[in-house]
Write a protein that holds these residues in place. Sequence first.
Motif, PDB file in Angstrom:
ATOM      1  N   SER A  38     -68.743   7.086 -54.589  1.00  0.00           N
ATOM      2  CA  SER A  38     -67.655   6.220 -55.049  1.00  0.00           C
ATOM      3  C   SER A  38     -66.346   6.983 -55.149  1.00  0.00           C
ATOM      4  O   SER A  38     -66.263   8.014 -55.828  1.00  0.00           O
ATOM      5  N   PHE A  39     -65.302   6.455 -54.506  1.00  0.00           N
ATOM      6  CA  PHE A  39     -63.967   7.025 -54.662  1.00  0.00           C
ATOM      7  C   PHE A  39     -63.459   6.777 -56.083  1.00  0.00           C
ATOM      8  O   PHE A  39     -62.793   7.627 -56.673  1.00  0.00           O
ATOM      9  N   ALA A  40     -63.771   5.588 -56.622  1.00  0.00           N
ATOM     10  CA  ALA A  40     -63.284   5.237 -57.959  1.00  0.00           C
ATOM     11  C   ALA A  40     -63.868   6.167 -59.011  1.00  0.00           C
ATOM     12  O   ALA A  40     -63.163   6.589 -59.944  1.00  0.00           O
ATOM     13  N   GLU A  41     -65.162   6.515 -58.875  1.00  0.00           N
ATOM     14  CA  GLU A  41     -65.797   7.403 -59.857  1.00  0.00           C
ATOM     15  C   GLU A  41     -65.170   8.790 -59.790  1.00  0.00           C
ATOM     16  O   GLU A  41     -64.900   9.417 -60.824  1.00  0.00           O
ATOM     17  N   ALA A  42     -64.920   9.275 -58.569  1.00  0.00           N
ATOM     18  CA  ALA A  42     -64.276  10.585 -58.411  1.00  0.00           C
ATOM     19  C   ALA A  42     -62.866  10.564 -58.999  1.00  0.00           C
ATOM     20  O   ALA A  42     -62.430  11.540 -59.622  1.00  0.00           O
ATOM     21  N   ALA A  43     -62.158   9.450 -58.817  1.00  0.00           N
ATOM     22  CA  ALA A  43     -60.810   9.329 -59.373  1.00  0.00           C
ATOM     23  C   ALA A  43     -60.852   9.387 -60.897  1.00  0.00           C
ATOM     24  O   ALA A  43     -60.030  10.064 -61.528  1.00  0.00           O
ATOM     25  N   ARG A  44     -61.820   8.681 -61.506  1.00  0.00           N
ATOM     26  CA  ARG A  44     -61.960   8.724 -62.968  1.00  0.00           C
ATOM     27  C   ARG A  44     -62.310  10.130 -63.438  1.00  0.00           C
ATOM     28  O   ARG A  44     -61.773  10.627 -64.432  1.00  0.00           O
ATOM     29  N   TYR A  45     -63.206  10.786 -62.713  1.00  0.00           N
ATOM     30  CA  TYR A  45     -63.677  12.110 -63.110  1.00  0.00           C
ATOM     31  C   TYR A  45     -62.532  13.125 -63.121  1.00  0.00           C
ATOM     32  O   TYR A  45     -62.441  13.968 -64.019  1.00  0.00           O
ATOM     33  N   PHE A  46     -61.663  13.053 -62.112  1.00  0.00           N
ATOM     34  CA  PHE A  46     -60.563  14.018 -62.001  1.00  0.00           C
ATOM     35  C   PHE A  46     -59.246  13.470 -62.564  1.00  0.00           C
ATOM     36  O   PHE A  46     -58.216  14.143 -62.464  1.00  0.00           O
ATOM     37  N   ASP A  47     -59.315  12.255 -63.130  1.00  0.00           N
ATOM     38  CA  ASP A  47     -58.132  11.625 -63.716  1.00  0.00           C
ATOM     39  C   ASP A  47     -56.987  11.548 -62.703  1.00  0.00           C
ATOM     40  O   ASP A  47     -55.849  11.959 -62.958  1.00  0.00           O
ATOM     41  N   LEU A  48     -57.326  11.015 -61.533  1.00  0.00           N
ATOM     42  CA  LEU A  48     -56.354  10.836 -60.451  1.00  0.00           C
ATOM     43  C   LEU A  48     -56.387   9.382 -59.989  1.00  0.00           C
ATOM     44  O   LEU A  48     -57.398   8.693 -60.143  1.00  0.00           O
ATOM     45  N   PRO A  49     -55.315   8.888 -59.377  1.00  0.00           N
ATOM     46  CA  PRO A  49     -55.372   7.552 -58.764  1.00  0.00           C
ATOM     47  C   PRO A  49     -56.363   7.561 -57.588  1.00  0.00           C
ATOM     48  O   PRO A  49     -56.481   8.568 -56.876  1.00  0.00           O
ATOM     49  N   ALA A  50     -57.047   6.440 -57.383  1.00  0.00           N
ATOM     50  CA  ALA A  50     -58.006   6.349 -56.276  1.00  0.00           C
ATOM     51  C   ALA A  50     -57.310   6.591 -54.936  1.00  0.00           C
ATOM     52  O   ALA A  50     -57.888   7.189 -54.019  1.00  0.00           O
ATOM     53  N   SER A  51     -56.053   6.156 -54.828  1.00  0.00           N
ATOM     54  CA  SER A  51     -55.316   6.356 -53.562  1.00  0.00           C
ATOM     55  C   SER A  51     -55.102   7.841 -53.296  1.00  0.00           C
ATOM     56  O   SER A  51     -55.117   8.285 -52.138  1.00  0.00           O
TER      57      SER A  51
END
Length: 310
Positions: free
Chosen positions: A21-34
Motif C-alpha cells: 500500500s502506498f497509503a500505508e507507507a505514506a502514513r508510516y513516513f508521514d508523507l503525502p501519498a503523492s
Amino acid sequence: MDNSLRLLALRLFVRVASSGSFAEAARYFDLPASSVSRHIAGLERSLGQRLLYRHTRAVRLTDAGERYYREVRSILESLDAATEQVISGAKQPQGLLRLNAPVAFGRRHIAPLLASFQQANPVVEIELTLSDAFIDPVQEGADVVIRVGSLGDSSLVARQLATQRFVACASPAYLTRCGEPHHPEQLSDHNCLVYKGTRGAQPWYFQGAGNPQAQRYSVTGNLHSNNAESLVEAALQGQGIVLFPTWLLFDALRDGGLTPILETYEALGEATREGIHAIYPENRLRSQKVAAFLEHLFAEIGERPYWDHH
C-alpha cells in the motif's frame, strides 16, 4: 537522484512492497501519498526497471521488483544495525524499538513492563502494536513479535517465553446454580463461553492421566466472542464456563472470582501443548535495544511465569 533521496526512495519502496500500500507507507513516513509515488517512480526511472504493478486496489511487485526488494530489505536492515552500533558505541541502547503482541497478552503482560524498561533505557523509544493477526516481523518491520500458540515453519529466531497452561473454570455462583462437571463429556450439559477468532471457534481439549493423547470435546453456549477478556468477564458474572490460558485468568483465579474445574484432566486449547514465544529476525540480535528488551522481558516474566504462581 542524489544519495539522500535515493536512500529515502529505497525505504519507501521497501515499505510499499511489504505492506502492499502506498497509503500505508505514506502514513508510516508521514508523507503525502503523492510524494511516495513520486519517489518510487524516480527510483524506477533511475534503474530503468518497473518495480511495482499499480492497481486500484492493490500494489504488486514485478519479477525484477521481487528480486530487488529482497536485496534492498536485507541491505537496509544491515545499514540500520550498523548505524545503531556506531551511534551507541559503549553507551546505552537507543533508537526506536518496534514491538508487536496479541491484544490481551500485550495489554496485560507487555505494556506494564515497558515503563521499567524505558526507565532503565531512557533514550529508547517504543512503538507497541497490539493485534491478534499473525504478522511477519520482517515484512512489518517489527523488531520483536510476541506470538501465542503454534509457530509453524519459519526462518525467524524463536525463544520460548513460557508454556501455555490452560484451565477450565467458572464462577462459584454458576457452579452453585448449575452444578460442577466431573468429566469433560458433561460439558455438553453446560453453558460454555467460546472464543471465536480469525481461525474459527477455539476447540476444547482434555487429557486424562495416563492417556497418550488429548481428546476434543464438543461444547456449546449462548455467547461467542473474538475478545477473550469479554468472555472472562461474562464468566465472572456467572454466565458460564470458560477455557483459557492462565496468563489470561490468573487474577480471576487468584482472587476467587473463578474456580477451576476438571482439575484431574489437563486442559488444552489445541491437541498439543503450545508456547508463548518472542520471535525476531536473526540480525535483530545485533541490536543493543533488542537484546536489552529481551533480557528485561525474560527477567520480568521469570522461569516459571508469575501468572502461574496463584
